[in-house]
Design a protein around this motif. Structure first.
Motif, PDB file in Angstrom:
ATOM      1  N   ALA A   2       0.745  -1.089   0.127  1.00 14.96           N
ATOM      2  CA  ALA A   2       0.131  -0.196  -0.093  1.00 14.96           C
ATOM      3  C   ALA A   2       0.806   1.372  -0.186  1.00 14.96           C
ATOM      4  CB  ALA A   2      -0.869   0.009   1.002  1.00 14.96           C
ATOM      5  N   ASP A   3       2.115   1.259   0.323  1.00 11.78           N
ATOM      6  CA  ASP A   3       3.129   2.294   0.527  1.00 11.78           C
ATOM      7  C   ASP A   3       3.651   2.646  -0.957  1.00 11.78           C
ATOM      8  OD1 ASP A   3       3.680   1.046   3.255  1.00 11.78           O
ATOM      9  OD2 ASP A   3       2.955   3.012   3.249  1.00 11.78           O
ATOM     10  N   LYS A   4       3.465   1.931  -1.904  1.00 11.71           N
ATOM     11  CA  LYS A   4       4.097   2.278  -3.238  1.00 11.71           C
ATOM     12  C   LYS A   4       3.343   3.599  -3.916  1.00 11.71           C
ATOM     13  CE  LYS A   4       6.107  -2.056  -4.917  1.00 11.71           C
ATOM     14  NZ  LYS A   4       6.102  -2.905  -6.041  1.00 11.71           N
ATOM     15  N   TYR A   5       4.051   4.374  -4.687  1.00 13.51           N
ATOM     16  CA  TYR A   5       3.721   5.396  -5.309  1.00 13.51           C
ATOM     17  C   TYR A   5       4.220   5.493  -6.579  1.00 13.51           C
ATOM     18  CZ  TYR A   5       7.786   7.198  -3.103  1.00 13.51           C
ATOM     19  OH  TYR A   5       9.250   7.452  -2.830  1.00 13.51           O
ATOM     20  N   PRO A   6       3.710   5.960  -7.714  1.00 10.97           N
ATOM     21  CA  PRO A   6       4.395   6.318  -8.943  1.00 10.97           C
ATOM     22  C   PRO A   6       5.737   6.930  -8.690  1.00 10.97           C
ATOM     23  CG  PRO A   6       2.182   7.250  -8.959  1.00 10.97           C
ATOM     24  CD  PRO A   6       2.374   7.000  -7.498  1.00 10.97           C
ATOM     25  N   THR A   7       6.756   6.355  -9.497  1.00 12.80           N
ATOM     26  CA  THR A   7       7.883   6.880  -9.730  1.00 12.80           C
ATOM     27  C   THR A   7       8.405   7.048 -10.995  1.00 12.80           C
ATOM     28  OG1 THR A   7       8.816   4.610  -9.493  1.00 12.80           O
ATOM     29  CG2 THR A   7       8.712   5.716  -7.572  1.00 12.80           C
ATOM     30  N   LYS A   8       8.869   8.002 -11.332  1.00 12.75           N
ATOM     31  CA  LYS A   8       9.592   8.712 -12.690  1.00 12.75           C
ATOM     32  C   LYS A   8      10.901   9.141 -12.569  1.00 12.75           C
ATOM     33  CE  LYS A   8       6.934   8.151 -16.215  1.00 12.75           C
ATOM     34  NZ  LYS A   8       7.138   6.974 -17.377  1.00 12.75           N
TER      35      LYS A   8
END
Length: 106
Positions: A2-8
């Motif tokens: 649940a802690d993942k967020y989009p990365t770029k």
């Protein structure tokens, strides 16, 4: 997770604003070393738009977005997080010059 967020990964050039409100690269002659990498962080404000968009680093430096790259979530700590996306963009002539120079070094 649940802690993942989009990365770029964001490739950009440090800008300065002129007295007339235009944006120019801080260094007049750009080298490969002038193109730096930042990443979207968990607490990044604003939305990623397109190439040419201006964003702020955590130290409030103005950056012109020249390119983006995919970044695996597990590799995010190797790149410095950025601070905030702005709604402003550099003009088309400057963007064309920056992307052309980036393509020479890449």
């Amino acid at each position: 997770m649940a802690d993942k967020y989009p990365t770029k990964e964001l490739i950009g050039v440090v800008l300065e604003q002129t007295n007339s409100g235009n944006y120019l690269p801080k260094n007049t002659t750009l080298t490969a070393a002038d193109f730096h990498s930042w990443r979207i962080g968990k607490h990044t404000k604003g939305k990623l738009g397109s190439v040419g968009q201006i964003f702020l680093t955590e130290n409030n430096q103005l950056i012109a977005l020249v390119a983006t790259k995919d970044l695996a979530f597990k590799n995010r700590h190797t790149i410095t997080p950025m601070g905030r996306f702005l709604k402003e963009s550099v003009d088309d002539d400057l963007l064309a010059r920056l992307t052309q120079q980036w393509s020479q070094f890449n």
